[in-house]
Design a protein around this motif. Structure first.
Motif, PDB file in Angstrom:
ATOM      1  N   LYS A  30      56.995  26.665  81.281  1.00 52.14           N
ATOM      2  CA  LYS A  30      56.943  27.453  80.041  1.00 52.14           C
ATOM      3  C   LYS A  30      58.321  28.005  79.743  1.00 52.14           C
ATOM      4  O   LYS A  30      58.960  28.594  80.606  1.00 52.14           O
ATOM      5  CB  LYS A  30      55.924  28.572  80.180  1.00 52.14           C
ATOM      6  CG  LYS A  30      54.542  28.025  80.396  1.00 52.14           C
ATOM      7  CD  LYS A  30      53.506  29.060  80.198  1.00 52.14           C
ATOM      8  CE  LYS A  30      52.149  28.400  80.405  1.00 52.14           C
ATOM      9  NZ  LYS A  30      51.063  29.259  80.121  1.00 52.14           N
ATOM     10  N   ASP A  31      58.739  27.798  78.518  1.00 56.52           N
ATOM     11  CA  ASP A  31      60.034  28.288  78.074  1.00 56.52           C
ATOM     12  C   ASP A  31      59.831  29.710  77.553  1.00 56.52           C
ATOM     13  O   ASP A  31      59.036  29.929  76.633  1.00 56.52           O
ATOM     14  CB  ASP A  31      60.581  27.364  76.977  1.00 56.52           C
ATOM     15  CG  ASP A  31      62.013  27.702  76.593  1.00 56.52           C
ATOM     16  OD1 ASP A  31      62.610  28.559  77.271  1.00 56.52           O
ATOM     17  OD2 ASP A  31      62.506  27.094  75.629  1.00 56.52           O
ATOM     18  N   PRO A  32      60.513  30.687  78.113  1.00 52.20           N
ATOM     19  CA  PRO A  32      60.296  32.069  77.667  1.00 52.20           C
ATOM     20  C   PRO A  32      60.737  32.296  76.224  1.00 52.20           C
ATOM     21  O   PRO A  32      60.214  33.168  75.539  1.00 52.20           O
ATOM     22  CB  PRO A  32      61.133  32.896  78.650  1.00 52.20           C
ATOM     23  CG  PRO A  32      62.130  31.956  79.217  1.00 52.20           C
ATOM     24  CD  PRO A  32      61.497  30.601  79.176  1.00 52.20           C
ATOM     25  N   ASP A  33      61.652  31.504  75.736  1.00 50.72           N
ATOM     26  CA  ASP A  33      62.142  31.677  74.368  1.00 50.72           C
ATOM     27  C   ASP A  33      61.458  30.732  73.384  1.00 50.72           C
ATOM     28  O   ASP A  33      61.883  30.629  72.232  1.00 50.72           O
ATOM     29  CB  ASP A  33      63.653  31.420  74.320  1.00 50.72           C
ATOM     30  CG  ASP A  33      64.431  32.444  75.134  1.00 50.72           C
ATOM     31  OD1 ASP A  33      63.943  33.588  75.233  1.00 50.72           O
ATOM     32  OD2 ASP A  33      65.507  32.095  75.651  1.00 50.72           O
ATOM     33  N   ALA A  34      60.401  30.057  73.826  1.00 42.55           N
ATOM     34  CA  ALA A  34      59.748  29.054  72.975  1.00 42.55           C
ATOM     35  C   ALA A  34      59.176  29.677  71.706  1.00 42.55           C
ATOM     36  O   ALA A  34      59.334  29.128  70.614  1.00 42.55           O
ATOM     37  CB  ALA A  34      58.644  28.337  73.742  1.00 42.55           C
ATOM     38  N   GLN A  35      58.545  30.818  71.845  1.00 40.20           N
ATOM     39  CA  GLN A  35      57.946  31.457  70.667  1.00 40.20           C
ATOM     40  C   GLN A  35      59.029  31.920  69.701  1.00 40.20           C
ATOM     41  O   GLN A  35      58.905  31.766  68.489  1.00 40.20           O
ATOM     42  CB  GLN A  35      57.076  32.629  71.093  1.00 40.20           C
ATOM     43  CG  GLN A  35      56.289  33.212  69.935  1.00 40.20           C
ATOM     44  CD  GLN A  35      55.298  34.267  70.394  1.00 40.20           C
ATOM     45  OE1 GLN A  35      55.175  34.534  71.569  1.00 40.20           O
ATOM     46  NE2 GLN A  35      54.590  34.840  69.447  1.00 40.20           N
TER      47      GLN A  35
END
Length: 138
Positions: A30-35
């Motif tokens: 999961k990319d923490p900056d995806a959202q």
């Protein structure tokens, strides 16, 4: 893997990437900056769409200006103006019109006493020329 192709042995084990793990049902990282990135992308798309709409509105305004110049030059009217004038002309009966306005209550439907009914022969006689009328009256 090395049994089938010995020259590719290093690639088989090292080539197993994150994508291979995903395809085999492994956990996604999961990319923490995806959202945050998705929101920025959506905002950029919204901005591009607004710019596109503004550009098309400007182009249409320029086209309408040219159209109006042509209408003025040749004395033409817009389609909406023509329809409005035709509608107004239909609503307003002109003087000397061959058609008469419809009556609210047709003759003979009111409280008036009806005239004596004429026979068909009398009606036909009215429309005959004078000498023929005299022949039938005798």
């Amino acid at each position: 893997c090395s049994i089938l192709r010995p020259q590719l042995t290093g690639l088989c084990h090292a080539g197993a990437t994150k994508d291979m793990g995903k395809m085999l049902g492994g956990e996604e990282e999961k990319d923490p900056d995806a959202q945050k990135k998705e929101e920025e992308r959506q905002e950029a798309l919204r901005q591009q769409e607004e710019e596109r709409k503004a550009k098309h509105a400007r182009m249409e305004a320029e086209r309408e200006k040219v159209r109006q110049q042509i209408r003025d030059k040749y004395g033409l009217k817009k389609k909406e103006e023509k329809e409005a004038e035709e509608k107004a002309a239909l609503e307003q009966p002109c003087e000397g019109s061959l058609t008469r306005p419809k009556k609210a209550i047709p003759a003979g439907c009111g409280d008036e006493e009806e005239e004596e009914e004429e026979s068909i022969l009398d009606t036909v006689l009215k429309y005959l020329p004078g000498p023929l009328q005299d022949m039938f009256k005798k």
